[in-house]
Design a protein around this motif. Structure first.
Motif, short mmCIF file in Angstrom:
data_model
loop_
_atom_site.label_atom_id
_atom_site.label_comp_id
_atom_site.label_asym_id
_atom_site.label_seq_id
_atom_site.Cartn_x
_atom_site.Cartn_y
_atom_site.Cartn_z
N PRO A 132 0.64 -1.50 0.09
CA PRO A 132 0.11 -0.02 0.06
C PRO A 132 0.78 1.17 -0.03
N GLU A 133 0.42 2.28 -0.67
CA GLU A 133 0.87 3.60 -0.61
C GLU A 133 0.55 4.25 0.71
N VAL A 134 -0.64 4.08 1.16
CA VAL A 134 -1.04 4.65 2.45
C VAL A 134 -0.57 3.73 3.43
N GLU A 135 0.42 4.11 4.32
CA GLU A 135 1.07 3.21 5.13
C GLU A 135 0.75 3.42 6.66
N THR A 136 0.85 2.66 7.56
CA THR A 136 0.70 2.79 8.93
C THR A 136 2.34 3.26 9.25
N ASP A 137 2.28 4.00 10.55
CA ASP A 137 3.43 4.56 10.99
C ASP A 137 4.19 3.32 11.42
N TYR A 138 3.61 1.92 11.99
CA TYR A 138 4.32 1.04 12.60
C TYR A 138 5.24 0.38 11.38
N LEU A 146 13.30 2.77 12.95
CA LEU A 146 12.99 4.41 13.08
C LEU A 146 11.95 4.38 14.28
N PRO A 147 12.46 4.38 15.65
CA PRO A 147 11.42 4.63 16.69
C PRO A 147 11.01 5.99 16.68
N LYS A 148 9.93 6.12 17.93
CA LYS A 148 9.30 7.54 17.79
C LYS A 148 10.41 8.35 18.39
N GLY A 149 10.30 9.48 17.89
CA GLY A 149 11.36 10.69 18.18
C GLY A 149 12.33 10.52 17.11
N THR A 162 -3.13 10.67 9.13
CA THR A 162 -3.59 10.74 10.62
C THR A 162 -2.35 10.53 11.51
N GLU A 163 -2.37 10.60 12.87
CA GLU A 163 -1.13 10.31 13.72
C GLU A 163 -0.64 9.01 13.15
N GLU A 164 -1.44 7.97 12.69
CA GLU A 164 -1.04 6.75 12.63
C GLU A 164 -0.78 6.47 11.23
N LEU A 165 -1.40 7.09 10.17
CA LEU A 165 -1.29 7.01 8.85
C LEU A 165 -0.44 7.91 7.79
N LEU A 166 0.15 7.59 6.94
CA LEU A 166 0.81 8.48 6.13
C LEU A 166 1.03 7.98 4.65
N PRO A 173 8.53 -0.52 3.70
CA PRO A 173 7.40 -1.13 4.59
C PRO A 173 7.01 -2.40 3.64
N VAL A 174 7.08 -2.67 2.60
CA VAL A 174 6.63 -3.57 1.75
C VAL A 174 7.35 -4.88 2.16
N GLN A 175 8.76 -4.83 2.37
CA GLN A 175 9.75 -5.80 2.82
C GLN A 175 9.56 -6.05 4.02
N ALA A 176 9.10 -4.98 4.93
CA ALA A 176 8.73 -5.51 6.40
C ALA A 176 7.58 -6.21 6.56
N ARG A 177 6.40 -6.09 5.38
CA ARG A 177 5.24 -6.70 5.72
C ARG A 177 5.61 -8.22 5.15
N THR A 178 6.42 -8.25 4.22
CA THR A 178 6.61 -9.57 3.45
C THR A 178 7.37 -10.58 4.52
N MET A 179 8.18 -10.02 5.28
CA MET A 179 8.86 -10.70 6.27
C MET A 179 8.10 -11.26 7.14
N LYS A 180 7.22 -10.30 7.68
CA LYS A 180 6.25 -10.87 8.75
C LYS A 180 5.32 -11.69 8.50
N GLN A 181 4.79 -11.76 7.02
CA GLN A 181 4.01 -12.72 6.50
C GLN A 181 4.73 -14.15 6.51
N LYS A 182 5.92 -13.99 6.34
CA LYS A 182 6.71 -15.45 6.42
C LYS A 182 6.99 -16.06 7.56
N ASP A 183 6.60 -15.21 8.78
CA ASP A 183 6.45 -15.91 10.07
C ASP A 183 7.80 -16.22 10.66
#
Ligand code: 2U9
Length: 344
Positions: A132-138, A146-149, A162-166, A173-183
């Protein structure tokens, strides 16, 4: 009654003659042959006639009706023929005129560059992933170390919804999501092309929206030499086998160690010129070994798994490859610019 019928016939034939169009002709038909017309009326009044007169008048009435009807039909054919002729004359096409050439489109230069990059990595066993092009802060920041601050999360630098979406600031983030999916178990070998957004003022080298292609390999025993081998193969296929590469130390929050990769300058062959600002080298991408924090957050044990990642800007690649001097050319859609890069 005979006289009346003959009178009606010549009256009707006269009106048929005068009718100038189909509408007028239809009016004559209704007036003389319609249910309420004078001939129908004559036929209705036949009961009052003597036995001898009835067949004679009946036959005459039918003959008059037939004559008028035929005259109307003949006139109708004539009017229709004339109308068709007029239409054909007005709509006539000169088939000898030369045709207007059709403007043939072609892929945008950026699309071609991204497809070329994709083909090279597919050839090395990578899969293409999108997100997605609209991503979560996470996924845009937190999961990439890249932690808060962190200064890179500044409101001034990103388009927050919003505070959580950008709007994603990179394709990582596409790579982070793919890694998470692979468990946390399966190996990863992927590239992710796509649009990214940053709050920048547009000029010759900056655009608030641009594209990235990032890559990620995660498995057991992945080493810096794997990174160098893959990127060297990429650079030689993309820019020419005579080009050399070099890696320089750099810093990215999501990789450790981090590097920037240069290719030898095509213009001076490494001696130094105005294109490479006297260095002999031109920077083309950033890369590094995936930071253990990033592996861990995605569920991979950094003591078992390691990985390398890289990121490049297709606009920069296209600018270097084709000598484009202003990033805005990719987005202002001047056909004179775009059509120079259409393959025949
Ligand atoms: C994960 C882990 C690591 C992606 C990387 C770069 C270095 C980089 C820039 C080059 C020019 C982006 O187009 S650009 O503006 N990128 O230098 N990107 S390493 O590292 C990742 C990504 C995802 C999970």
């Amino acid at each position: 009654m005979k006289d009346r019928l003959q009178e009606l016939q010549s009256e009707a034939l006269g009106k048929v003659q005068q009718a100038e169009d189909l509408k007028a002709l239809q009016d004559v038909r209704i007036a003389y042959l319609g249910k309420k017309g004078p001939i129908t009326e004559v036929l209705r009044g036949m009961g009052k006639l003597s036995k001898e007169e009835r067949p004679v008048i009946g036959q005459l009435a039918n003959e008059v009706r037939e004559t008028i009807s035929e005259a109307i039909q003949t006139k109708q054919n004539k009017l229709e023929e004339e109308a068709l002729e007029k239409q054909l004359e007005e709509e006539s096409i000169d088939v000898t005129l030369p045709g207007r050439p059709v403007q043939i489109g072609g892929p945008h230069l950026l699309t071609s560059i991204i497809e070329e990059i994709e083909d090279l990595f597919i050839g090395m066993g990578f899969e293409i992933k999108e997100g997605p092009e609209v991503e979560t802060d996470y996924y845009n920041f937190e999961a990439l170390n890249l932690p808060k601050g962190h200064p890179a999360r500044d409101m001034q630098d990103s388009f927050y919804i919003t505070e959580e979406l950008l709007l994603r600031t990179h394709t990582s983030p596409v790579q982070a999501r793919t890694m998470k999916q692979k468990d946390g178990h399966e190996p990863v070998r992927m590239i992710c092309p796509g649009k990214v957004y940053r709050r920048d003022t547009d000029d010759a080298t900056h655009s608030h929206q641009f594209t990235q292609v990032e890559g990620l390999v995660v498995d057991e025993n992945i080493k810096m030499s794997d990174l160098k081998g893959v990127l060297n193969a990429f650079a030689k296929q993309m820019f020419g086998s005579e080009r050399d590469i070099r890696l320089r130390p750099s810093f990215f929050p999501f990789t450790e160690p981090s590097v920037e990769m240069d290719i030898s300058c095509k213009v001076c062959g490494g001696d130094g010129c105005s294109v490479c600002k006297g260095t002999g080298w031109i920077e083309i991408l950033g890369a590094g070994m995936v930071h253990p924090n990033v592996l861990e957050m995605a569920g991979y044990d950094p003591n078992v798994y390691s990985g390398f990642a890289f990121g490049m800007g297709p606009e920069r690649i296209a600018m270097l490859k084709y000598g484009v001097d202003d990033i805005r050319h990719f987005y202002t859609n001047d056909i004179r610019f775009l059509k120079q890069y259409h393959k025949a």
